[in-house]
Scaffold this motif. Structure first.
Motif, PDB file in Angstrom:
ATOM      1  N   GLY A 132      25.543 -19.222 -74.614  1.00 18.13           N
ATOM      2  CA  GLY A 132      25.378 -18.393 -74.158  1.00 18.13           C
ATOM      3  C   GLY A 132      26.477 -17.311 -74.242  1.00 18.13           C
ATOM      4  O   GLY A 132      27.943 -17.904 -74.026  1.00 18.13           O
ATOM      5  N   HIS A 133      25.921 -16.634 -73.206  1.00 15.45           N
ATOM      6  CA  HIS A 133      27.449 -15.359 -72.509  1.00 15.45           C
ATOM      7  C   HIS A 133      28.192 -16.520 -71.283  1.00 15.45           C
ATOM      8  O   HIS A 133      29.758 -16.237 -71.768  1.00 15.45           O
ATOM      9  N   PHE A 134      27.423 -18.073 -70.885  1.00 14.55           N
ATOM     10  CA  PHE A 134      28.584 -18.422 -70.337  1.00 14.55           C
ATOM     11  C   PHE A 134      29.373 -19.531 -70.508  1.00 14.55           C
ATOM     12  O   PHE A 134      29.586 -20.031 -69.649  1.00 14.55           O
ATOM     13  N   GLY A 135      29.311 -19.575 -72.026  1.00 15.08           N
ATOM     14  CA  GLY A 135      30.050 -20.823 -72.169  1.00 15.08           C
ATOM     15  C   GLY A 135      28.946 -22.041 -72.621  1.00 15.08           C
ATOM     16  O   GLY A 135      27.726 -21.903 -72.452  1.00 15.08           O
ATOM     17  N   SER A 136      29.592 -23.175 -72.073  1.00 17.11           N
ATOM     18  CA  SER A 136      29.267 -24.236 -72.905  1.00 17.11           C
ATOM     19  C   SER A 136      28.107 -25.355 -71.737  1.00 17.11           C
ATOM     20  O   SER A 136      29.022 -24.523 -70.629  1.00 17.11           O
ATOM     21  N   GLY A 137      27.269 -25.529 -71.869  1.00 15.92           N
ATOM     22  CA  GLY A 137      26.285 -26.067 -70.980  1.00 15.92           C
ATOM     23  C   GLY A 137      27.006 -27.530 -70.520  1.00 15.92           C
ATOM     24  O   GLY A 137      27.112 -27.888 -71.250  1.00 15.92           O
ATOM     25  N   GLY A 138      26.598 -27.718 -69.440  1.00  9.18           N
ATOM     26  CA  GLY A 138      26.839 -28.868 -68.966  1.00  9.18           C
ATOM     27  C   GLY A 138      28.556 -29.448 -69.175  1.00  9.18           C
ATOM     28  O   GLY A 138      28.886 -28.438 -69.525  1.00  9.18           O
ATOM     29  N   ARG A 139      28.908 -30.436 -68.143  1.00  2.32           N
ATOM     30  CA  ARG A 139      30.115 -31.344 -67.513  1.00  2.32           C
ATOM     31  C   ARG A 139      31.186 -31.042 -69.086  1.00  2.32           C
ATOM     32  O   ARG A 139      32.160 -30.421 -68.876  1.00  2.32           O
ATOM     33  N   TYR A 140      31.053 -31.380 -69.466  1.00  5.57           N
ATOM     34  CA  TYR A 140      31.558 -31.818 -71.290  1.00  5.57           C
ATOM     35  C   TYR A 140      31.813 -30.787 -71.736  1.00  5.57           C
ATOM     36  O   TYR A 140      33.408 -30.641 -72.193  1.00  5.57           O
ATOM     37  N   GLY A 141      30.855 -30.069 -71.977  1.00  3.06           N
ATOM     38  CA  GLY A 141      30.757 -28.745 -72.727  1.00  3.06           C
ATOM     39  C   GLY A 141      32.476 -27.669 -72.261  1.00  3.06           C
ATOM     40  O   GLY A 141      32.730 -27.128 -73.000  1.00  3.06           O
TER      41      GLY A 141
END
Length: 164
Positions: A132-141
């Motif tokens: 989405g707008h805020f990039g990858s979800g999760g720590r590793y993403g």
């Protein structure tokens, strides 16, 4: 939004730029009432469809509309190393910034470089289908995203150092 207009107006100050889901096609977006955020933005930005002064003001700093300015500065010798390198990210799932704005911006840079027979700068478009707008979800993403951006910047620094 302020980074891209700064680069357009003073490309000589930048070697490389990372634009993360940037709002680059401002005027065309503000002229399209079918986009989800356009009419909500009228209160803050004004309505360029109804007010010529607002239209002209937005047009004056719209990055995509003013890319030619960056190339005219290069042609005039104010930026001897062509244009800065760009890493532009966008997401097909972003509900705030349409993917077409960054894609149009990158295409216009490449088109100008080709027409002016300039050295092709590093202009990368990093597409994502599911972020989405805020990039990858999760720590590793998020770490992978940051590593990609930092590797791009390190490579551009390396290229600028070896150019001397």
């Amino acid at each position: 939004l302020p980074v891209a207009p700064a680069v357009i107006n003073r490309p000589d100050l930048f070697a490389a730029v990372v634009l993360k889901v940037p709002f680059l096609d401002v005027l065309d977006s503000m002229m399209n009432n079918d986009l989800p955020l356009t009419t909500a933005e009228f209160e803050e930005w004004g309505n360029p469809q109804e007010n010529r002064k607002v239209y002209e003001y937005i047009r004056s700093y719209d990055p995509t509309k003013n890319i030619d300015k960056m190339f005219s500065l290069s042609k005039a010798g104010q930026n001897t190393s062509s244009t800065p390198a760009f890493l532009v990210s966008c997401s097909l799932s972003d509900m705030r910034v349409g993917y077409w704005g960054p894609a149009k911006f990158v295409a216009k840079i490449r088109e100008n470089e080709s027409q002016m027979n300039l050295r092709s700068s590093d202009v990368l478009l990093n597409w994502s289908a599911d972020e989405g707008h805020f990039g990858s979800g999760g720590r590793y993403g998020r770490l992978e995203e940051q590593a990609f951006e930092l590797s791009f910047l390190c490579r551009m620094i390396e290229k600028s150092i070896t150019a001397f």
